[in-house]
Design a protein around this motif. Structure first.
Motif, mmCIF file in Angstrom:
data_model
loop_
_atom_site.group_PDB
_atom_site.id
_atom_site.type_symbol
_atom_site.label_atom_id
_atom_site.label_comp_id
_atom_site.label_asym_id
_atom_site.label_seq_id
_atom_site.Cartn_x
_atom_site.Cartn_y
_atom_site.Cartn_z
ATOM 1 N N UNK A 259 0.828 -1.206 0.000
ATOM 2 C CA UNK A 259 0.000 0.000 0.000
ATOM 3 C C UNK A 259 0.862 1.257 0.000
ATOM 4 N N UNK A 260 1.928 1.230 0.783
ATOM 5 C CA UNK A 260 2.824 2.389 0.836
ATOM 6 C C UNK A 260 3.489 2.626 -0.516
ATOM 7 N N UNK A 261 3.915 1.563 -1.175
ATOM 8 C CA UNK A 261 4.527 1.708 -2.498
ATOM 9 C C UNK A 261 3.540 2.309 -3.490
ATOM 10 N N UNK A 262 2.267 1.924 -3.369
ATOM 11 C CA UNK A 262 1.244 2.501 -4.245
ATOM 12 C C UNK A 262 1.054 3.980 -3.943
ATOM 13 N N UNK A 263 0.975 4.315 -2.667
ATOM 14 C CA UNK A 263 0.712 5.708 -2.289
ATOM 15 C C UNK A 263 1.875 6.623 -2.664
ATOM 16 N N UNK B 186 5.818 4.245 -6.365
ATOM 17 C CA UNK B 186 7.047 3.550 -6.712
ATOM 18 C C UNK B 186 6.944 3.069 -8.159
ATOM 19 N N UNK B 187 8.075 2.760 -8.780
ATOM 20 C CA UNK B 187 8.084 2.307 -10.167
ATOM 21 C C UNK B 187 7.102 1.136 -10.343
ATOM 22 N N UNK B 188 6.284 1.144 -11.412
ATOM 23 C CA UNK B 188 5.266 0.104 -11.597
ATOM 24 C C UNK B 188 5.808 -1.324 -11.547
ATOM 25 N N UNK B 189 6.999 -1.556 -12.081
ATOM 26 C CA UNK B 189 7.562 -2.902 -12.058
ATOM 27 C C UNK B 189 7.827 -3.348 -10.617
ATOM 28 N N UNK B 190 8.386 -2.444 -9.820
ATOM 29 C CA UNK B 190 8.673 -2.789 -8.429
ATOM 30 C C UNK B 190 7.377 -2.989 -7.643
ATOM 31 N N UNK B 191 6.374 -2.189 -7.961
ATOM 32 C CA UNK B 191 5.080 -2.392 -7.303
ATOM 33 C C UNK B 191 4.486 -3.746 -7.671
ATOM 34 N N UNK B 192 4.625 -4.136 -8.923
ATOM 35 C CA UNK B 192 4.123 -5.436 -9.354
ATOM 36 C C UNK B 192 4.822 -6.578 -8.635
ATOM 37 N N UNK B 193 6.147 -6.465 -8.497
ATOM 38 C CA UNK B 193 6.905 -7.488 -7.770
ATOM 39 C C UNK B 193 6.437 -7.558 -6.321
ATOM 40 N N UNK B 194 6.194 -6.401 -5.715
ATOM 41 C CA UNK B 194 5.750 -6.373 -4.319
ATOM 42 C C UNK B 194 4.398 -7.059 -4.155
ATOM 43 N N UNK B 195 3.477 -6.835 -5.091
ATOM 44 C CA UNK B 195 2.159 -7.464 -4.979
ATOM 45 C C UNK B 195 2.244 -8.978 -5.190
ATOM 46 N N UNK B 196 3.117 -9.414 -6.090
ATOM 47 C CA UNK B 196 3.317 -10.862 -6.268
ATOM 48 C C UNK B 196 3.873 -11.468 -4.981
ATOM 49 N N UNK B 197 4.820 -10.782 -4.382
ATOM 50 C CA UNK B 197 5.399 -11.255 -3.129
ATOM 51 C C UNK B 197 4.329 -11.309 -2.030
#
Length: 375
Positions: free
Chosen positions: A268-272, A275-286
């Protein structure tokens, strides 16, 4: 005021939970223990962590500006121009508040067997069975994913959490000139430990893998990093109960899942903070892998995960308010800097955004007359 002094709130919170841990330490006649003592004492570990993050943030900037041949001169120049005592102290305070909340949480968790023995496991287990229409979520995941290679992958995701989260905190503390952003993340993570401790005492459980009535469902998952960790925690819990005076620390608690809450907080913090979309995608997969692992290995009941999601939302929202980073607070600052009228600020998130090509940190710095480029 909150943005100028963003660590006041988490400072008060960390002192409060530390005082609670000290009180129950005296009450239970047990000393405060360092939960990660095998990595060395905290007074050595924390400074090394801070220096590592500092080097990671500093050296690439020096190389980028002055090249490899002048890297030492470049480091000196970057420190002189970009690093102030306020920025140094913010990094130190962010790490200290995070660690104070974490150590206090682990010690308060360790007092659960005597203060709040687990009594809710059977009810939450039955709730899982009812919620999944006469099935246990772990059994469904075992059938769907199997118990071979997937188990190894999910196990690695689960056990890597305590290493990755401090790394992300260090990155935000070091790489943002806007110290309120790092304070927001440190506050949100610290609140996870505090709210998680409260939830442990509200509904004391140990989780299905450690519940006598349910643990046989997980016997097929031996020989993974997660199962090894479970056995280690079980041995430590048994040793702690049999001999509280030894150096072991009790680590079993189910409700709520702080693995889920902390990783969800990060996402949620990365979204707010965009953060770079690729890194956000990796975070959500994790995050998805972490949530699956909590059920797959029997660390938690599904209700534990739901409570973890709620803690994540509350932590990020409260952390944003406590550091002056809500959309409404940003909109008010934007209106004040532009000399706008006294009408209520817009709820549109885009209304708080800086002009195209400019970061939020730059916009905020311009308001105070000291515009700087983002790190």
């Amino acid at each position: 005021m909150l943005r100028r002094h963003p660590y006041v709130f988490i400072g008060i919170v960390s002192v409060g939970i530390a005082a609670a841990a000290l009180f129950f330490s005296i009450h239970e006649d047990e000393p405060i223990k360092d939960p990660e003592g095998f990595l060395g004492p905290a007074y050595v570990r924390l400074p090394l962590m801070a220096l590592t993050f500092f080097a990671v943030g500093l050296v690439p900037q020096a190389i980028h500006r002055h090249g490899w041949r002048r890297v030492f001169w470049g480091v000196r120049e970057v420190v002189r121009t970009d690093w102030t005592w306020t920025r140094f102290s913010s990094i130190a305070f962010g790490l200290l508040s995070f660690y104070t909340c974490y150590v206090s949480y682990r010690n308060l968790k360790s007092y659960l067997p005597s203060l709040r023995p687990p009594t809710w496991d059977s009810r939450l287990d039955r709730f899982d069975h009812w919620l999944f229409f006469g099935n246990y979520p772990s059994d469904l995941l075992h059938e769907l994913l199997g118990t071979g290679l997937v188990a190894q992958v999910i196990a690695v995701i689960y056990v890597s959490y305590l290493m990755l989260i401090p790394i992300t905190l260090g990155a935000y503390l070091v790489l943002n000139k806007d110290v309120s952003i790092g304070a927001w993340y440190a506050t949100a993570l610290g609140l996870n430990w505090v709210l998680g401790t409260v939830s442990y005492y509200i509904l004391p459980t140990v989780g299905p893998a450690f519940n006598t009535g349910a643990n046989q469902r997980f016997e097929i998952l031996d020989d993974t990093p997660a199962s090894e960790l479970q056995r280690s925690l079980f041995r430590n819990a048994r040793d702690y109960i049999e001999n509280p005076d030894n150096d072991t620390i009790y680590g079993l608690a189910g409700f709520a899942s702080l693995h889920v809450s902390v990783v969800f907080t990060a996402c949620l913090f990365f979204e707010r903070t965009r953060l770079h979309p690729v890194l956000r995608g990796v975070a959500w997969v994790y995050f998805v892998g972490t949530m699956v692992a909590t059920l797959y290995f029997g660390w938690h009941y599904f209700s534990d995960d739901l409570a973890g999601l709620l803690i994540g939302v509350v932590s990020v929202s409260l952390g944003a308010w406590a550091t002056g980073n809500t959309e409404r607070q940003r909109a008010r600052r934007s209106a004040a800097s532009s000399g706008g009228d006294d009408s209520p600020p817009s709820d549109d998130p885009d209304a708080a955004e800086p002009p195209a090509g400019q970061t939020t940190a730059e916009a905020d710095d311009e308001e105070s007359g000291t515009a700087v480029k983002a790190a």
